[in-house]
Design a protein around this motif. Structure first.
Motif, PDB file in Angstrom:
ATOM      1  N   ALA A 129      -3.094   0.899  -6.688  1.00 23.39           N
ATOM      2  CA  ALA A 129      -4.265   0.330  -6.025  1.00 23.39           C
ATOM      3  C   ALA A 129      -5.400   0.235  -7.038  1.00 23.39           C
ATOM      4  O   ALA A 129      -5.535   1.105  -7.907  1.00 23.39           O
ATOM      5  CB  ALA A 129      -4.685   1.199  -4.848  1.00 23.39           C
ATOM      6  N   HIS A 187       0.824  -1.209   0.000  1.00 22.30           N
ATOM      7  CA  HIS A 187       0.000   0.000   0.000  1.00 22.30           C
ATOM      8  C   HIS A 187       0.861   1.264   0.000  1.00 22.30           C
ATOM      9  O   HIS A 187       0.496   2.266  -0.614  1.00 22.30           O
ATOM     10  CB  HIS A 187      -0.999   0.010   1.162  1.00 22.30           C
ATOM     11  CG  HIS A 187      -0.382   0.177   2.508  1.00 22.30           C
ATOM     12  ND1 HIS A 187       0.299  -0.829   3.148  1.00 22.30           N
ATOM     13  CD2 HIS A 187      -0.329   1.244   3.325  1.00 22.30           C
ATOM     14  CE1 HIS A 187       0.740  -0.386   4.317  1.00 22.30           C
ATOM     15  NE2 HIS A 187       0.370   0.873   4.446  1.00 22.30           N
ATOM     16  N   ALA A 245       2.332   1.652  -3.535  1.00 18.92           N
ATOM     17  CA  ALA A 245       1.310   2.209  -4.425  1.00 18.92           C
ATOM     18  C   ALA A 245       1.185   3.715  -4.222  1.00 18.92           C
ATOM     19  O   ALA A 245       1.028   4.468  -5.195  1.00 18.92           O
ATOM     20  CB  ALA A 245      -0.032   1.524  -4.182  1.00 18.92           C
ATOM     21  N   GLU A 246       1.282   4.171  -2.987  1.00 19.13           N
ATOM     22  CA  GLU A 246       1.188   5.608  -2.736  1.00 19.13           C
ATOM     23  C   GLU A 246       2.391   6.347  -3.317  1.00 19.13           C
ATOM     24  O   GLU A 246       2.255   7.443  -3.864  1.00 19.13           O
ATOM     25  CB  GLU A 246       1.056   5.889  -1.239  1.00 19.13           C
ATOM     26  CG  GLU A 246       0.740   7.335  -0.962  1.00 19.13           C
ATOM     27  CD  GLU A 246       0.204   7.618   0.413  1.00 19.13           C
ATOM     28  OE1 GLU A 246       0.106   8.821   0.750  1.00 19.13           O
ATOM     29  OE2 GLU A 246      -0.108   6.672   1.162  1.00 19.13           O
ATOM     30  N   ASP A 275      -9.493  -0.061  -7.298  1.00 18.51           N
ATOM     31  CA  ASP A 275     -10.759   0.018  -6.557  1.00 18.51           C
ATOM     32  C   ASP A 275     -11.619  -1.170  -6.936  1.00 18.51           C
ATOM     33  O   ASP A 275     -11.815  -1.466  -8.115  1.00 18.51           O
ATOM     34  CB  ASP A 275     -11.495   1.316  -6.876  1.00 18.51           C
ATOM     35  CG  ASP A 275     -10.750   2.535  -6.360  1.00 18.51           C
ATOM     36  OD1 ASP A 275     -10.098   2.411  -5.298  1.00 18.51           O
ATOM     37  OD2 ASP A 275     -10.808   3.579  -7.006  1.00 18.51           O
TER      38      ASP A 275
END
Length: 99
Positions: free
Chosen positions: A95, A48, A51-52, A97
């Motif tokens: 990421a 995560h 991804a940021e 959704d």
């Protein structure tokens, strides 16, 4: 452009220095708000956070190695990292959704 190396492991720090990897900021933990477009982030981030980093327009280079199961959870030296084939490999992570 700033190059960040995110690691709390002394062996990884020594390995990077011995490999001649240029680092502007050496940090134990990443605060993603510090990352700007065109920065490079090196290390072994959770997915995560990787991804940021990528969402902010920065490059993510993962410290990869072929670590045998019996060595997991142990502090590794720079020599151990070399023995296990440590390298930096760029990944693009995003990421997705789900609905």
């Amino acid at each position: 452009m700033t190059t960040f190396f995110i690691t709390r492991h002394p062996g990884a720090r020594v390995w990077a220095e011995q490999e001649g990897i240029r680092v502007d900021r050496l940090l134990d933990h990443l605060d993603p708000v510090e990352i700007q477009a065109n920065d490079a982030v090196l290390g072994t981030l959770p997915v995560h956070l990787a991804a940021e980093v990528c969402a902010r327009g920065a490059r993510y280079l993962h410290l990869t190695l072929a670590l045998p199961p019996e060595c997991r959870g142990k502090e590794l030296s720079a020599e151990d990292l070399r023995r296990f084939g440590a390298s930096l490999r760029e990944f693009e992570v995003r990421a997705v959704d789900s609905a």
